[in-house]
Design a protein around this motif. Structure first.
Motif, short mmCIF file in Angstrom:
data_model
loop_
_atom_site.label_atom_id
_atom_site.label_comp_id
_atom_site.label_asym_id
_atom_site.label_seq_id
_atom_site.Cartn_x
_atom_site.Cartn_y
_atom_site.Cartn_z
N ALA A 2 0.83 -1.20 0.00
CA ALA A 2 0.00 0.00 0.00
C ALA A 2 0.87 1.25 0.00
CB ALA A 2 -0.94 0.01 1.21
N TRP A 19 1.05 3.95 -3.01
CA TRP A 19 0.77 5.36 -2.70
C TRP A 19 1.91 6.24 -3.20
CZ3 TRP A 19 1.35 7.55 2.90
CH2 TRP A 19 1.06 8.90 2.90
N TYR A 27 -0.98 -4.92 -6.85
CA TYR A 27 -1.18 -4.80 -5.42
C TYR A 27 -2.56 -5.31 -5.01
CZ TYR A 27 -2.07 -3.04 -0.79
OH TYR A 27 -2.42 -2.97 0.54
N GLU A 28 -3.58 -5.02 -5.80
CA GLU A 28 -4.92 -5.47 -5.43
C GLU A 28 -4.98 -6.99 -5.32
OE1 GLU A 28 -7.30 -3.64 -4.24
OE2 GLU A 28 -6.17 -1.82 -4.64
N PHE A 31 -3.03 -7.83 -2.20
CA PHE A 31 -3.75 -7.37 -1.02
C PHE A 31 -4.81 -8.38 -0.61
CE2 PHE A 31 -7.58 -5.37 0.68
CZ PHE A 31 -7.07 -4.81 1.83
N SER A 89 -12.04 -1.21 1.04
CA SER A 89 -11.07 -1.83 0.13
C SER A 89 -11.74 -2.41 -1.10
CB SER A 89 -10.26 -2.89 0.86
OG SER A 89 -9.47 -2.29 1.85
N TYR A 124 -4.91 4.91 -1.70
CA TYR A 124 -3.75 4.15 -1.22
C TYR A 124 -3.12 4.81 0.01
CZ TYR A 124 -4.28 0.95 -5.01
OH TYR A 124 -4.81 0.00 -5.83
N THR A 149 -5.40 3.60 2.70
CA THR A 149 -5.12 2.19 2.95
C THR A 149 -3.89 2.04 3.84
OG1 THR A 149 -6.12 1.51 0.86
CG2 THR A 149 -4.53 -0.01 1.83
N THR A 150 -2.84 2.77 3.52
CA THR A 150 -1.62 2.70 4.30
C THR A 150 -1.85 3.14 5.74
OG1 THR A 150 -0.34 3.15 2.29
CG2 THR A 150 0.80 3.44 4.39
#
Length: 154
Positions: A24, A28, A50-51, A54, A100, A134, A137-138
């Motif tokens: 994440a 970002w 990443y998705e 994740f 998400s 993102y 998310t982080t």
């Protein structure tokens, strides 16, 4: 729970969390860099990758988290600060997972709107939405990690 499997489950849990948090943050930063370099294709490709990682990591975290709780089952407090922290963490996690799904759908929609080709042109709005999603998310993952640390070590 035997020692070797318990340690393996905890390491797998930590590895999955590291993938989720690190990915994440990296995504970002890549979207922040796009404003300077106009390398939108690389940022969007990273977001797509990443998705997938994740959601795999989330599945592993859920499975290993349940395993970790199961190992503690008889000694899990049902009241007090620890229980309140656990419920807070689980509530935040649930809200985060709903958000998400939205983030993943945004990536899919932006990728399909740009044709998924090698030349991508993101609108400033799409770029901003992706960058902030993102970033969020982080931040949420780091917050969940801090709550996990409190639960593990008091």
């Amino acid at each position: 729970m035997a020692l070797v499997p318990a340690v393996a489950v905890r390491w797998l849990h930590l590895l999955a969390v590291a993938v989720a948090v690190g990915g994440a943050g990296l995504t970002w930063l890549q979207f922040r860099r796009v404003a300077d370099t106009s390398d939108e294709t690389a940022a969007l490709s990273l977001a797509e990758s990443y998705e997938w990682l994740f959601w795999l990591a989330v599945g592993l975290v859920a499975l290993t988290g349940v395993g970790n709780l199961g190992a503690m089952a008889p000694a899990i407090p049902t009241e007090g600060e620890w229980a309140t922290t656990l419920l807070t963490k689980l509530g935040l996690l649930l809200a985060f997972l709903v958000a998400s799904v939205w983030r993943t759908l945004v990536v899919v929609r932006v990728r399909s709107a740009t044709g998924g080709g090698s030349t991508t042109s993101l609108s400033p709005h799409s770029l901003g939405v992706l960058q902030w999603s993102y970033a969020g998310t982080t931040v949420v993952l780091v917050t969940l990690l801090a709550l996990a640390e409190v639960l593990a070590h008091g």
